[in-house]
Design a protein around this motif. Structure first.
Motif, PDB file in Angstrom:
ATOM      1  N   LEU A 140       1.039  -0.627  -0.114  1.00 59.07           N
ATOM      2  CA  LEU A 140       0.182  -0.377  -0.441  1.00 59.07           C
ATOM      3  C   LEU A 140       0.810   1.394  -0.052  1.00 59.07           C
ATOM      4  CD1 LEU A 140      -2.044  -1.112   2.743  1.00 59.07           C
ATOM      5  CD2 LEU A 140      -2.818  -1.627   0.029  1.00 59.07           C
ATOM      6  N   TRP A 141       0.843   2.621  -1.218  1.00 53.13           N
ATOM      7  CA  TRP A 141       1.595   3.434  -1.050  1.00 53.13           C
ATOM      8  C   TRP A 141       0.259   4.600  -1.280  1.00 53.13           C
ATOM      9  CZ3 TRP A 141       2.525  -0.354  -4.151  1.00 53.13           C
ATOM     10  CH2 TRP A 141       4.448  -0.699  -3.992  1.00 53.13           C
TER      11      TRP A 141
ATOM     12  N   VAL B   3      -9.688   1.571   3.385  1.00 54.99           N
ATOM     13  CA  VAL B   3      -9.956   0.067   3.705  1.00 54.99           C
ATOM     14  C   VAL B   3      -9.610  -0.334   1.793  1.00 54.99           C
ATOM     15  CG1 VAL B   3     -11.440  -2.098   4.261  1.00 54.99           C
ATOM     16  CG2 VAL B   3     -12.243   0.041   5.404  1.00 54.99           C
ATOM     17  N   VAL B   4      -9.302  -1.552   2.136  1.00 57.30           N
ATOM     18  CA  VAL B   4      -8.800  -2.131   0.647  1.00 57.30           C
ATOM     19  C   VAL B   4      -9.119  -3.407   1.057  1.00 57.30           C
ATOM     20  CG1 VAL B   4      -6.725  -3.175   1.032  1.00 57.30           C
ATOM     21  CG2 VAL B   4      -7.393  -2.797  -1.093  1.00 57.30           C
ATOM     22  N   ALA B   5      -9.657  -4.193   0.051  1.00 58.31           N
ATOM     23  CA  ALA B   5     -10.290  -5.425   0.285  1.00 58.31           C
ATOM     24  C   ALA B   5      -9.921  -6.516  -0.567  1.00 58.31           C
ATOM     25  CB  ALA B   5     -12.312  -5.373  -0.451  1.00 58.31           C
TER      26      ALA B   5
ATOM     27  N   VAL C 121     -10.853 -10.641   2.637  1.00 60.72           N
ATOM     28  CA  VAL C 121      -9.656  -9.812   3.733  1.00 60.72           C
ATOM     29  C   VAL C 121      -9.987  -8.203   3.505  1.00 60.72           C
ATOM     30  CG1 VAL C 121      -7.028  -9.559   4.674  1.00 60.72           C
ATOM     31  CG2 VAL C 121      -7.739 -12.098   3.242  1.00 60.72           C
ATOM     32  N   LEU C 122     -10.138  -7.709   4.854  1.00 56.36           N
ATOM     33  CA  LEU C 122     -10.161  -6.475   5.344  1.00 56.36           C
ATOM     34  C   LEU C 122      -8.607  -5.873   5.416  1.00 56.36           C
ATOM     35  CD1 LEU C 122     -14.025  -5.713   6.057  1.00 56.36           C
ATOM     36  CD2 LEU C 122     -12.592  -5.906   3.180  1.00 56.36           C
ATOM     37  N   VAL C 123      -8.397  -4.151   4.748  1.00 55.79           N
ATOM     38  CA  VAL C 123      -7.011  -3.524   5.486  1.00 55.79           C
ATOM     39  C   VAL C 123      -7.550  -2.780   5.432  1.00 55.79           C
ATOM     40  CG1 VAL C 123      -4.831  -4.010   4.909  1.00 55.79           C
ATOM     41  CG2 VAL C 123      -5.698  -5.653   4.540  1.00 55.79           C
ATOM     42  N   ASP C 124      -6.925  -2.582   6.567  1.00 58.38           N
ATOM     43  CA  ASP C 124      -6.615  -0.777   6.818  1.00 58.38           C
ATOM     44  C   ASP C 124      -5.892   0.058   6.668  1.00 58.38           C
ATOM     45  OD1 ASP C 124      -6.187   1.433   8.570  1.00 58.38           O
ATOM     46  OD2 ASP C 124      -7.432   1.410  10.048  1.00 58.38           O
TER      47      ASP C 124
ATOM     48  N   ASP D 285      -2.498   1.785   8.349  1.00 57.32           N
ATOM     49  CA  ASP D 285      -0.987   1.317   9.523  1.00 57.32           C
ATOM     50  C   ASP D 285      -1.205  -0.303   8.570  1.00 57.32           C
ATOM     51  OD1 ASP D 285      -3.361   0.056  10.396  1.00 57.32           O
ATOM     52  OD2 ASP D 285      -3.187   0.969  11.855  1.00 57.32           O
ATOM     53  N   GLY D 286      -2.524  -0.709   7.541  1.00 59.38           N
ATOM     54  CA  GLY D 286      -1.498  -1.920   7.597  1.00 59.38           C
ATOM     55  C   GLY D 286      -1.942  -3.260   8.197  1.00 59.38           C
ATOM     56  N   ARG D 287      -2.698  -3.077   9.169  1.00 58.10           N
ATOM     57  CA  ARG D 287      -3.516  -4.103   9.412  1.00 58.10           C
ATOM     58  C   ARG D 287      -4.678  -4.887   9.149  1.00 58.10           C
ATOM     59  NH1 ARG D 287      -6.754  -2.593  13.500  1.00 58.10           N
ATOM     60  NH2 ARG D 287      -7.071  -0.499  12.975  1.00 58.10           N
ATOM     61  N   ILE D 288      -4.351  -6.228   9.422  1.00 56.92           N
ATOM     62  CA  ILE D 288      -5.321  -6.904   8.831  1.00 56.92           C
ATOM     63  C   ILE D 288      -6.848  -6.748  10.102  1.00 56.92           C
ATOM     64  CG2 ILE D 288      -6.600  -8.219   8.500  1.00 56.92           C
ATOM     65  CD1 ILE D 288      -4.102  -9.741   6.855  1.00 56.92           C
ATOM     66  N   LEU D 289      -8.075  -6.034   9.212  1.00 59.07           N
ATOM     67  CA  LEU D 289      -9.067  -6.056  10.304  1.00 59.07           C
ATOM     68  C   LEU D 289     -10.066  -7.185  10.346  1.00 59.07           C
ATOM     69  CD1 LEU D 289     -10.123  -2.601   8.902  1.00 59.07           C
ATOM     70  CD2 LEU D 289      -8.954  -2.937  10.831  1.00 59.07           C
ATOM     71  N   ARG D 290     -10.670  -7.989   8.965  1.00 61.19           N
ATOM     72  CA  ARG D 290     -11.025  -9.146   9.826  1.00 61.19           C
ATOM     73  C   ARG D 290     -10.216 -10.152   8.111  1.00 61.19           C
ATOM     74  NH1 ARG D 290     -14.391  -4.746   9.789  1.00 61.19           N
ATOM     75  NH2 ARG D 290     -15.197  -4.328  12.318  1.00 61.19           N
TER      76      ARG D 290
END
Length: 943
Positions: free
Chosen positions: A367-368, A397-399, A417-420, A423-428
């Motif tokens: 992610l940039w 969010v990126v799915a 996979v949902l990512v914040d 900060d790149g955290r995997i949300l769900r």
């Protein structure tokens, strides 16, 4: 090749840059800016050699440096106290002096310190001296230099915020533009004002994608040009100089205004051409005539494109090959690789502005994010087997849709996979049943779509819940299905284009259908949907079309001509499309009109397998037309309506007789077609001992009752046009040994003057081009290389690959220049001008000034729609009649190009629909306008 766009010969450099590595930042900026300043097309305008590494301590010049020096025409000295003290700069300058015994080709660019041309004053500078006494002596006298000290001092502060995909920009303030023009003019040997004009044109072409950016840059460049004009006025008060400067300012402003105000652009271009005619003012008229074509820009990457995505604004396009991923900045014309650490891109998505990018590789999600401070370092998330990614509208969010088994073969082995993105955290991470191919984020919902049209919507807050879904469609065999960029629509195509909205509600209420675009006869091989589902791109055969899917009215269709069938394509928004053709990327804009031609109802038959090109002939009144394609099919009638088709001799060359009947001249099968096209008769039935009875005519001209022919043995025949009687022949005496090859499969292999007094012939043994005078049968060799030939009035034009040479009818060479690109054999001179038209092998009609060699414009030609030819442009022909040039390519309709100056100026005035106001004139020139500002007033002739 156009002045200002000349590239050095293969293996050479325009200049070697000598500098201290303490000045590396400004040297790097200067290098990048200079290579692209004043360009007229894609690629570099010049090649500069610059070493990026320091030499070893105590070492001498290595082989790479010496090779760069030896292959450079000039040397750019980036002068500063640091360079004056540098032993490496000293060695490079000494090498140059020993090699050339002169500093005549040394260009001085001052970036720090001071320069004095008096030895005593120079010595008094001490550590502030930017050149040494040794160099002062070698210069021998005071030398003009370019002062970039202010730019160098603020290099880091004034350059745009660093972006990981872009190089430095030139800048558009007057001082920088003027300095760059001075350096580039000296390095390339091109007039300074030409380069400024080129830069203005390039700024307009490459930055017209976003109106705000265009407005800002246009103002800056116009100010720069205005400053140069003011300088000319101060230096020379002569009326002609002021007239020339004003004309160029009007023309440059026209090209800049085209995106924002087409009417104003046309009016300014016409006024600039009225005041003074040169390459810049003529280019402006051609440029505004092609204002905003569908085909907006091109770029090339290394390798075949396998992944293609873009930002909704159309400003950025991401393209990946098997080895490298690139980001194309369409506004600034740069295409640069993205550092993925050697990994391969498998999926990607960009937000609307291109400020946030998600790239999935085989093992990682990257992610940039970019802000005013520049680009952040990429955030890396370990994530394997990603199939597709989608960014949310707010970029939070990126799915990512992934095959959890790593194989994507089990229907229940998928994960969402949902990512914040912050900060790149995997949300769900949620297991999802089904076989999914595309994913997008619509507001606060994730949309997933399968290859068969099955879809689901899940909230981002709880992706385990399905809030809406739709069942599969029932397509025909051989169908192609695709989701829109945000997965909000799904459609498929075969016999028609069918689209449905992936939202809660009835399928029937959201259903859209449109006929298959184009000819409707090809098998679709490409299908894409716009983000709102209102348009679809369909490709097959050698054509690509876009059609609306609005059920309320008749679909509107656009043909994407000039590039052939793409391998990949993607809608950026509702009107912009990017397509990949192997390693070439093309940006299209459906909101723009196409090029300056009209198609006629005359399809050209496909016959490349037997090697025959299309030929077009028009009657003296330019009303009747005949088209001969491959094989033996002849279409004829008026320019507005096809009267009929007949079968004639294979490869027959059409010529209109004075009585209005059509002659198909070839071998002993000369046919005459009745004026109404209802009958034919054979004109001559016997050959002659003097000629081969089965010849094929390469050129034909009727003069009174004489029919002049050049056959494929290079023999000039003179026949009675009424009955075909062979009156006499002129055999130039060419040696037709075993190497002789009858050039029947190509065009422009022979040419005749209007009065039949001269013939130019490309020799079949590839030994050159001969000019024959028919009165005394004398022969003169023009060149020892073969190519294409054309006789236009009193001049003979020989085009060999990229090189073009012009001769008089006495055989004296009058001009020589090179053009960029690869060309087919077709060529013509635009009526009543010095403008040469050629067909490039990538499907572009290129215009160049026969006197100066400058390339003035290029337009996309009609795309072949019904041909199996691998390279259809090689079979193109260009025919001149009246004020127009007619093009014919197998698989297309004949096109009429109205490119003469009076015709284009009249069309520009008609399209503007008004006259230029005195206020508008003063706003551009800061001077008083002519008393008569009517756009269509007399005085603008052909030459």
């Amino acid at each position: 090749m156009a002045p200002g766009s000349r590239a050095p010969e293969s293996g050479t450099y325009d200049a070697f840059m000598s500098y201290s590595h303490q000045n590396q930042a400004v040297a790097r900026w200067l290098h990048q800016a200079l290579e692209f300043f004043g360009r007229t097309g894609r690629g570099r305008a010049s090649r500069i050699f610059r070493d990026e590494t320091n030499l070893g301590a105590g070492g001498s010049l290595d082989e790479g440096i010496i090779d760069g020096l030896a292959r450079s025409r000039r040397l750019i000295l980036v002068a500063s106290p640091e360079s004056a003290a540098s032993p490496w700069v000293r060695q490079e300058l000494d090498w140059w002096w020993e090699r050339h015994n002169s500093y005549r080709d040394v260009v001085v660019v001052l970036v720090g310190g001071e320069i004095r041309w008096n030895p005593d004053e120079l010595a008094g500078l001490g550590g502030e001296a930017a050149i040494t006494t040794t160099d002062l002596a070698r210069f021998g006298a005071e030398r003009l230099y370019v002062d970039l000290r202010e730019r160098a001092a603020g290099t880091q502060a004034t350059l745009p915020a660093p972006r990981w995909w872009r190089s430095s920009d030139v800048g558009s303030d007057h001082a920088t533009v003027d300095a760059m023009a001075s350096i580039a003019a000296t390095v390339r040997g091109v007039p300074k004002e030409v380069l400024v004009g080129n830069e203005v044109a390039w700024q307009r072409r490459t930055r017209r994608r976003t109106q705000t950016v265009v407005s800002v840059l246009s103002a800056a460049v116009v100010l720069a040009v205005a400053g140069l004009v003011a300088a000319v006025w101060q230096a020379n008060e002569a009326g002609q100089e002021r007239r020339v400067a004003t004309a160029r300012l009007l023309s440059s402003s026209a090209m800049l205004a085209a995106r924002e105000d087409g009417a104003l652009a046309r009016l300014l271009a016409v006024e600039g051409l009225r005041m003074h005619r040169d390459d810049l003012t003529l280019t402006a008229l051609y440029d505004v005539a092609d204002e905003n074509p569908f085909l907006g820009a091109r770029t090339t990457v290394d390798g075949e494109v396998t992944v293609l995505e873009g930002s909704g604004s159309g400003a950025y396009v991401l393209a990946a090959t098997q080895d490298t991923t690139y980001l194309w900045d369409t506004l600034h014309g740069t295409t640069e690789p993205v550092d993925l650490g050697g990994e391969r891109t498998v999926a990607a998505d960009l937000d609307h502005d291109g400020d946030r990018i998600a790239i999935a590789t085989d093992d990682t999600l990257l992610l940039w994010a970019r802000s005013a401070e520049g680009a952040t370092a990429p955030t890396s998330i370990a994530l394997e087997s990603v199939i597709d990614v989608g960014l949310s509208d707010d970029d939070d969010v990126v799915a990512a849709l992934r095959a959890s088994s790593g194989t994507a073969e089990r229907p229940d082995a998928f994960e969402l996979v949902l990512v914040d993105t912050a900060d790149g955290r995997i949300l769900r991470t949620t297991a999802v049943d089904g076989y999914w191919r595309w994913v997008g984020v619509d507001g606060d919902e994730v949309v997933m779509v399968s290859h068969d049209g099955t879809w689901q919507r899940r909230p981002t807050s709880d992706p385990g819940v399905v809030v809406a879904e739709g069942g599969p469609v029932a397509p025909f065999n051989g169908w192609i299905g695709k989701a829109s960029p945000d997965a909000g629509h799904f459609g498929f195509v075969k016999h028609s284009v069918d689209v449905n909205r992936n939202s809660q509600g009835s399928f029937d209420e959201t259903y859209r259908q449109a006929p298959i675009p184009g000819s409707g006869t090809f098998m679709p091989r490409l299908f894409e949907l716009s983000p709102d589902g209102s348009s679809a791109l369909v490709g097959g055969g050698n054509e690509a079309w876009v059609t609306t899917t609005d059920t309320e009215g008749v679909p509107v269709e656009w043909q994407l001509s000039g590039a052939g069938l793409p391998g990949l394509a993607a809608f950026l928004n509702e009107t912009r499309i990017v397509s990949a053709h192997g390693s070439t990327l093309v940006l299209w804009d459906l909101a723009q009109p196409t090029g300056p031609y009209d198609t006629l109802p005359y399809p050209v038959a496909d016959g490349p397998t037997v090697g025959f090109s299309a030929h077009v002939a028009l009657s003296d009144d330019h009303r009747s037309i005949a088209v001969v394609g491959g094989f033996d099919l002849v279409s004829h009638g008026t320019v507005d309506e096809t009267a009929g088709q007949i079968t004639g001799p294979t490869g027959g060359l059409p010529v209109w007789r004075p009585d209005g009947s059509l002659l198909l001249a070839t071998g002993n099968e000369g046919y005459v077609v009745a004026g109404d096209g209802t009958s034919t008769r054979r004109l001559w039935t016997t050959g002659s001992e003097e000629v081969d009875p089965w010849f094929r005519a390469l050129a034909a001209r009727i003069v009174g009752t004489d029919l002049y022919l050049v056959d494929d043995d290079g023999v000039i025949q003179v026949r009675d046009v009424r009955d075909g009687t062979l009156r006499h022949t002129i055999d130039p005496g060419f040696d037709r040994g075993e190497a002789w090859n009858r050039p029947a499969s190509t065009t422009n292999q022979a040419a005749l003057s209007d009065d039949g007094s001269h013939a130019a012939v490309v020799l079949g043994d590839a030994s050159g081009v001969a000019l024959v005078r028919t009165a005394d049968e004398s022969v003169r060799m023009l060149t020892d290389t073969v190519g294409s030939v054309l006789i236009d009035g009193e001049r003979v034009i020989v085009a060999t690959g990229r090189d073009v040479r012009t001769f008089t009818l006495d055989g004296e060479q009058t001009s020589s220049f090179s053009m960029t690109g690869d060309y087919a054999d077709a060529l013509a001179v635009v009526p009543d001008t010095d403008v040469l038209a050629r067909v490039r092998t990538d499907g572009r009609l290129v215009l160049a000034n026969l006197t100066t060699g400058r390339q003035l414009a290029d337009y996309a030609m009609p795309v072949p729609r019904s041909t199996t030819a691998q390279a259809p442009w090689h079979s193109s022909t260009l025919t001149v009649a009246g004020a127009a040039v007619y093009s014919a390519t197998v698989g297309t309709d004949v096109a009429r190009w109205d490119l003469s100056i009076p015709e284009m100026a009249e069309a520009a005035c008609r399209a503007a629909g008004r006259d230029l106001s005195p206020r508008e004139w003063r706003a551009v020139t800061a001077g008083d306008p002519p008393a008569d500002l009517r756009c269509d007033r007399p005085g603008l002739d052909a030459r």
